[in-house]
Design a protein around this motif. Sequence first.
Motif, mmCIF file in Angstrom:
data_model
loop_
_atom_site.group_PDB
_atom_site.id
_atom_site.type_symbol
_atom_site.label_atom_id
_atom_site.label_comp_id
_atom_site.label_asym_id
_atom_site.label_seq_id
_atom_site.Cartn_x
_atom_site.Cartn_y
_atom_site.Cartn_z
ATOM 1 N N PHE A 28 24.830 49.292 -8.792
ATOM 2 C CA PHE A 28 23.556 49.588 -9.116
ATOM 3 C C PHE A 28 22.976 48.605 -10.033
ATOM 4 C CE2 PHE A 28 21.128 51.700 -12.349
ATOM 5 C CZ PHE A 28 19.893 51.582 -11.944
ATOM 6 N N ALA A 29 23.730 48.519 -11.455
ATOM 7 C CA ALA A 29 23.230 47.844 -12.396
ATOM 8 C C ALA A 29 24.010 46.448 -12.448
ATOM 9 C CB ALA A 29 23.326 48.600 -13.696
ATOM 10 N N TRP A 30 24.235 45.864 -11.641
ATOM 11 C CA TRP A 30 25.192 44.532 -11.518
ATOM 12 C C TRP A 30 24.329 43.330 -12.123
ATOM 13 C CZ3 TRP A 30 23.665 40.008 -9.154
ATOM 14 C CH2 TRP A 30 22.640 39.779 -8.346
ATOM 15 N N ARG A 31 23.142 43.486 -12.168
ATOM 16 C CA ARG A 31 22.487 42.406 -12.960
ATOM 17 C C ARG A 31 22.277 42.414 -14.432
ATOM 18 N NH1 ARG A 31 17.922 43.584 -8.922
ATOM 19 N NH2 ARG A 31 18.155 41.789 -7.253
ATOM 20 N N THR A 32 22.639 43.725 -14.999
ATOM 21 C CA THR A 32 22.539 43.723 -16.321
ATOM 22 C C THR A 32 23.892 43.764 -16.987
ATOM 23 O OG1 THR A 32 22.656 46.162 -15.971
ATOM 24 C CG2 THR A 32 20.304 45.012 -15.996
ATOM 25 N N LYS A 33 24.814 44.088 -16.356
ATOM 26 C CA LYS A 33 26.392 44.251 -16.856
ATOM 27 C C LYS A 33 27.245 43.468 -16.405
ATOM 28 C CE LYS A 33 25.996 48.768 -18.877
ATOM 29 N NZ LYS A 33 24.741 49.329 -18.687
ATOM 30 N N LEU A 34 27.795 42.384 -17.072
ATOM 31 C CA LEU A 34 28.726 41.470 -16.418
ATOM 32 C C LEU A 34 29.896 42.074 -15.697
ATOM 33 C CD1 LEU A 34 28.973 38.504 -19.044
ATOM 34 C CD2 LEU A 34 28.411 38.267 -16.625
ATOM 35 N N LYS A 35 30.373 43.065 -16.100
ATOM 36 C CA LYS A 35 31.546 43.633 -15.642
ATOM 37 C C LYS A 35 31.240 44.491 -14.300
ATOM 38 C CE LYS A 35 31.703 48.063 -17.970
ATOM 39 N NZ LYS A 35 32.438 49.157 -19.165
ATOM 40 N N LEU A 36 30.202 44.811 -14.152
ATOM 41 C CA LEU A 36 29.742 45.300 -12.831
ATOM 42 C C LEU A 36 29.551 44.287 -11.631
ATOM 43 C CD1 LEU A 36 27.159 47.946 -14.145
ATOM 44 C CD2 LEU A 36 29.552 48.202 -13.555
ATOM 45 N N ARG A 42 28.934 51.165 -5.408
ATOM 46 C CA ARG A 42 29.066 52.132 -5.929
ATOM 47 C C ARG A 42 28.031 52.884 -5.707
ATOM 48 N NH1 ARG A 42 33.310 50.525 -6.471
ATOM 49 N NH2 ARG A 42 34.970 50.817 -8.140
ATOM 50 N N ARG A 43 27.746 54.270 -5.058
ATOM 51 C CA ARG A 43 26.882 54.908 -4.899
ATOM 52 C C ARG A 43 25.991 55.443 -5.967
ATOM 53 N NH1 ARG A 43 24.783 60.091 -4.164
ATOM 54 N NH2 ARG A 43 23.521 60.287 -2.391
ATOM 55 N N PRO A 44 24.690 55.227 -6.236
ATOM 56 C CA PRO A 44 24.033 55.725 -7.558
ATOM 57 C C PRO A 44 23.800 56.930 -7.238
ATOM 58 C CG PRO A 44 22.447 54.644 -5.903
ATOM 59 C CD PRO A 44 23.862 54.423 -5.296
ATOM 60 N N ARG A 45 24.477 57.697 -8.458
ATOM 61 C CA ARG A 45 24.456 59.365 -8.541
ATOM 62 C C ARG A 45 23.412 59.814 -9.683
ATOM 63 N NH1 ARG A 45 29.640 57.864 -6.688
ATOM 64 N NH2 ARG A 45 30.099 59.001 -4.851
ATOM 65 N N GLY A 46 22.901 59.154 -10.295
ATOM 66 C CA GLY A 46 22.085 59.784 -11.671
ATOM 67 C C GLY A 46 20.853 60.291 -11.071
ATOM 68 N N ARG A 47 20.712 61.588 -11.879
ATOM 69 C CA ARG A 47 19.688 62.474 -11.426
ATOM 70 C C ARG A 47 18.301 61.927 -11.291
ATOM 71 N NH1 ARG A 47 18.020 67.605 -15.275
ATOM 72 N NH2 ARG A 47 16.372 68.532 -13.977
ATOM 73 N N HIS A 48 17.975 60.879 -12.027
ATOM 74 C CA HIS A 48 16.598 60.105 -12.318
ATOM 75 C C HIS A 48 16.804 58.990 -11.735
ATOM 76 C CE1 HIS A 48 15.259 63.641 -14.226
ATOM 77 N NE2 HIS A 48 15.963 63.544 -15.473
ATOM 78 N N ASN A 49 17.473 58.265 -11.264
ATOM 79 C CA ASN A 49 17.883 57.158 -10.762
ATOM 80 C C ASN A 49 16.947 56.732 -9.826
ATOM 81 O OD1 ASN A 49 19.002 54.610 -9.424
ATOM 82 N ND2 ASN A 49 20.897 55.086 -10.348
ATOM 83 N N LYS A 50 16.091 55.682 -9.964
ATOM 84 C CA LYS A 50 14.978 55.379 -9.152
ATOM 85 C C LYS A 50 15.629 54.662 -7.743
ATOM 86 C CE LYS A 50 12.066 56.383 -12.126
ATOM 87 N NZ LYS A 50 13.068 56.930 -13.219
ATOM 88 N N TRP A 51 16.556 53.939 -8.016
ATOM 89 C CA TRP A 51 17.274 53.103 -6.630
ATOM 90 C C TRP A 51 17.871 54.157 -5.749
ATOM 91 C CZ3 TRP A 51 22.434 50.534 -6.604
ATOM 92 C CH2 TRP A 51 22.598 49.623 -5.314
ATOM 93 N N ARG A 52 18.399 55.368 -6.222
ATOM 94 C CA ARG A 52 18.808 56.299 -5.220
ATOM 95 C C ARG A 52 17.650 56.958 -4.696
ATOM 96 N NH1 ARG A 52 18.882 61.566 -5.596
ATOM 97 N NH2 ARG A 52 18.234 62.009 -7.591
ATOM 98 N N ARG A 54 15.020 55.569 -3.956
ATOM 99 C CA ARG A 54 14.152 54.498 -3.274
ATOM 100 C C ARG A 54 12.844 54.350 -3.535
ATOM 101 N NH1 ARG A 54 17.611 53.994 2.463
ATOM 102 N NH2 ARG A 54 19.621 54.711 1.493
ATOM 103 N N ILE A 55 12.635 54.283 -4.688
ATOM 104 C CA ILE A 55 11.405 54.222 -5.377
ATOM 105 C C ILE A 55 10.766 52.709 -5.177
ATOM 106 C CG2 ILE A 55 9.554 54.275 -7.275
ATOM 107 C CD1 ILE A 55 11.162 56.881 -7.740
ATOM 108 N N GLY A 56 9.750 52.350 -4.389
ATOM 109 C CA GLY A 56 9.398 51.008 -4.503
ATOM 110 C C GLY A 56 9.273 50.098 -5.548
ATOM 111 N N GLY A 57 10.056 48.858 -5.301
ATOM 112 C CA GLY A 57 9.793 47.898 -6.367
ATOM 113 C C GLY A 57 11.210 48.032 -7.148
ATOM 114 N N LYS A 58 11.833 49.256 -7.370
ATOM 115 C CA LYS A 58 13.019 49.271 -8.234
ATOM 116 C C LYS A 58 14.221 48.732 -7.345
ATOM 117 C CE LYS A 58 10.840 51.384 -11.628
ATOM 118 N NZ LYS A 58 10.714 50.648 -12.788
ATOM 119 N N TRP A 59 14.285 48.798 -5.942
ATOM 120 C CA TRP A 59 15.567 48.609 -5.398
ATOM 121 C C TRP A 59 15.296 47.338 -4.287
ATOM 122 C CZ3 TRP A 59 16.681 50.222 -0.355
ATOM 123 C CH2 TRP A 59 15.720 50.766 0.514
#
Length: 135
Positions: A28-36, A42-52, A54-59
């Motif tokens: 999910f956050a591969w652009r922001t954290k080098l180790k990712l 990895r499936r996005p599991r966060g409660r408010h995760n916009k990518w999970r 599928r809100i437009g523009g975020k993913w």
Amino acid sequence: MAKLSKEQIRLLKVRRVIKSKKPEFRHFAWRTKLKLRRLGWRRPRGRHNKWRLRIGGKWSGMYHPSPAFSSPKLVRGLHPSGYEEVLIYNVKDLEKIDPERQAARIASCVGLKKRLQIEEKAKELNIVILNPTKR
């Protein structure tokens, strides 16, 4: 080449085309954290995760794996040559292989001495080895 039906040969070609167009599934956050960047999907599991959600523009540009990207069922799990792969650790394991449907892949932890013994025995039994020793 393994003994395959015309349908399986056709589906192997279809699979090659499908896999060539398949995107690279990223964390999910591969652009922001080098180790990712090193991690795979990895499936996005966060409660408010916009990518999970599928809100437009975020993913855009990032994909969720779905059945649309999978191989046809008849050829799923087959080697591109059409054989089923069987992992081999010793000479005894070769006796369990059906040479018409299956091919051997020697495990990476096997040393050179045992690897050469496995290759000799495979030649006697007419078994294809997918990763032979380079000589």
